[in-house]
Design an enzyme around this catalytic site. Structure first.
Site, PDB file in Angstrom:
ATOM      1  N   ASP A   1       0.866  -1.186   0.000  1.00  0.00           N
ATOM      2  CA  ASP A   1       0.000   0.000   0.000  1.00  0.00           C
ATOM      3  C   ASP A   1       0.904   1.237   0.000  1.00  0.00           C
ATOM      4  O   ASP A   1       2.032   1.151  -0.484  1.00  0.00           O
ATOM      5  CB  ASP A   1      -0.971  -0.070   1.198  1.00  0.00           C
ATOM      6  CG  ASP A   1      -2.259   0.715   0.944  1.00  0.00           C
ATOM      7  OD1 ASP A   1      -2.175   1.794   0.335  1.00  0.00           O
ATOM      8  OD2 ASP A   1      -3.343   0.263   1.345  1.00  0.00           O
TER       9      ASP A   1
ATOM     10  N   GLY B   1       4.597  -0.464  -4.228  1.00  0.00           N
ATOM     11  CA  GLY B   1       3.816   0.276  -3.250  1.00  0.00           C
ATOM     12  C   GLY B   1       2.895   1.231  -3.974  1.00  0.00           C
ATOM     13  O   GLY B   1       2.904   1.295  -5.210  1.00  0.00           O
ATOM     14  N   HIS B   2       2.104   1.983  -3.200  1.00  0.00           N
ATOM     15  CA  HIS B   2       1.140   2.888  -3.810  1.00  0.00           C
ATOM     16  C   HIS B   2       1.621   4.329  -3.801  1.00  0.00           C
ATOM     17  O   HIS B   2       0.832   5.245  -3.952  1.00  0.00           O
ATOM     18  CB  HIS B   2      -0.225   2.754  -3.131  1.00  0.00           C
ATOM     19  CG  HIS B   2      -0.861   1.412  -3.357  1.00  0.00           C
ATOM     20  ND1 HIS B   2      -2.142   1.111  -2.938  1.00  0.00           N
ATOM     21  CD2 HIS B   2      -0.402   0.284  -3.964  1.00  0.00           C
ATOM     22  CE1 HIS B   2      -2.427  -0.154  -3.274  1.00  0.00           C
ATOM     23  NE2 HIS B   2      -1.386  -0.669  -3.887  1.00  0.00           N
ATOM     24  N   GLY B   3       2.919   4.534  -3.589  1.00  0.00           N
ATOM     25  CA  GLY B   3       3.478   5.865  -3.674  1.00  0.00           C
ATOM     26  C   GLY B   3       3.506   6.585  -2.345  1.00  0.00           C
ATOM     27  O   GLY B   3       3.303   5.989  -1.282  1.00  0.00           O
TER      28      GLY B   3
END
Ligand SMILES: *[C@@H]1O[C@H](CO)[C@@H](O)[C@H](O)[C@H]1NC(C)=O
Ligand SMILES: *[C@@H]1O[C@H](CO)[C@@H](O)[C@H](O)[C@H]1NC(C)=O
Length: 394
Positions: free
Chosen positions: A217, A239-241
């Site tokens: 995430d 990951g989601h940044g």
């Protein structure tokens, strides 16, 4: 003679406890902890913590030596006598192997610190949340635990450790002021659900630098009540940044400001520099800078989503939105996995204001493809920006 024996005993005890240099060292093994990977060490760690927290000497430390120390959920609570305390982690701290073996998991935290000022946690050890047991599973009466949680801990320093496979967020910082986090390795599979690297909320003056975060995430999530947040030299991916928000869920008034992300790399992430706010909320996200960013096959490298709806529900209150303004993107270079490399999806209600872009060059990582920008209800200026962002003035 008795005096001599007493003196000898004192000297041995003093060197054992490290009192010679004016500080106490409390080794968890001396409180009965066993690094055998099987024994539940919660009581031993609790006793060692009580000794540390009651120590008056500044610089006293709790030591976790080599070994594998199993811990059930544990709460380390202050306030402590000294506001200069350390925890040295050389061994591995491990969670129970299966969710059946977890006890006392109603709090949603595995290891938590509350009301502790001036805590320094370092060492080369590992905090292993054994999260795969939880991913996609639920346990009755339990909340999926965040691995390491800090609540109301001012002047916190956390460095050097490896954080592995948390059931939920690896590190959560709430209501902490003046926080320094560096030289961390956070690792979980890209497919692991809700395993944020570092979550920040209601906290100020947080500095995160020189860390490597690979997870399922957000690498770093900056949530409501956060300001003066610096993130420097963090490599994120998978990951989601690095995300500001989400803010404003269920009509909430939430804020985040003075966020500075620089010299970071996004490699094979789902998003890069992201700001997300829910329709129907209020408050603001402002004074946010992303600069000197390297992109390697990153999805959604630059994205503002002021219409965020993760739950797919229709939000009836569309009359308000969280204000987004003063967002600067500067020197962002590299490749995007999405042809839509820049997304400014701003609300028709208030839109995004004062968005500045300069020295941006994002090319497609797909052979022969070109990138483009999507832009709705955003205003501001761009210069030297590829792809061109139509709603910003040149
Ligand atoms: C964040 O970095 C800027 C310079 O890049 C510095 O002026 C500021 O003091 C830093 N803030 C914190 C909270 O460390
Ligand atoms: C953008 O980057 C690509 C790939 O590195 C390069 O070929 C191109 O010249 C750059 N464009 C600008 C305007 O700098």
């Amino acid at each position: 003679m008795d005096l001599l024996v007493a003196l000898l005993v004192f000297c041995v005890a003093a060197s054992f406890l490290g009192i010679g240099n004016g500080k106490s060292a409390f080794n968890v093994v001396n409180f009965g902890a066993k690094g055998d990977g099987k024994t539940d060490n919660s009581q031993a760690f609790g006793a060692a913590w009580n000794a540390l927290c009651g120590a008056t000497q500044a610089g006293s430390i709790l030591q976790i030596p080599a070994g594998e120390f199993l811990l059930q959920p544990i709460a380390f609570e202050g306030p402590c006598k000294s506001s200069n305390l350390g925890i040295q982690v050389f061994g591995n701290i491990v969670a129970p192997n299966s969710i059946e073996e977890w006890k006392n998991c109603q709090t949603g935290y595995w290891i938590s610190f509350t009301n502790v000022d001036g805590l320094v946690i370092d060492g080369e050890g590992t905090i292993d949340g054994k999260g795969s047991a939880w991913w996609g599973n639920v346990k009755k009466g339990c909340q999926r635990p965040k691995a390491l949680h800090f609540n109301n801990c001012n002047n916190l320093r956390l460095s050097g450790l490896n954080h592995l496979n948390s059931p939920m967020s690896h590190i959560a910082i709430n209501d902490c002021h003046v926080v320094s986090i560096f030289n961390l390795h956070i690792t979980a599979p890209g497919t692991s659900p809700n395993t944020d690297g570092i979550d920040i909320s209601a906290s100020t003056q947080v500095n995160i630098h020189d860390s490597y975060i690979a997870t399922g995430d957000d690498c770093v999530a900056i949530n409501s009540g956060s300001s003066q947040i610096n993130i420097t030299s963090v490599v994120c991916g998978p990951g989601h940044g690095i995300s500001v928000g989400s803010l404003g869920k269920d009509g909430a008034e939430e804020t985040a400001e003075e966020v500075h992300v620089q010299h970071c790399t996004f490699q094979k992430t789902q998003n890069g520099a992201r700001i997300k706010t829910w329709p129907g909320g209020s408050g603001f996200a402002r004074a946010i800078t992303f600069e000197h960013i390297t992109l390697i096959d990153a999805g959604n490298p630059i994205i503002i989503d002021q219409n965020y709806r993760k739950d797919g529900r229709y939000h009836t209150n569309q009359a308000s939105a969280v204000e987004i303004s003063q967002v600067t993107y500067s020197d962002i270079q590299g490749t995007s996995a999405d042809m839509q490399a820049i997304t400014l999806d701003c609300s028709v209600v208030i839109g995004c204001k004062n968005i500045l872009m300069d020295q941006i060059n994002i090319t497609s990582s797909l052979p022969g493809k070109t990138t483009y920008a999507y832009c709705q209800n955003a205003e501001g200026r761009s210069s030297s920006t590829t792809p061109n962002v139509p709603c910003l003035k040149n």
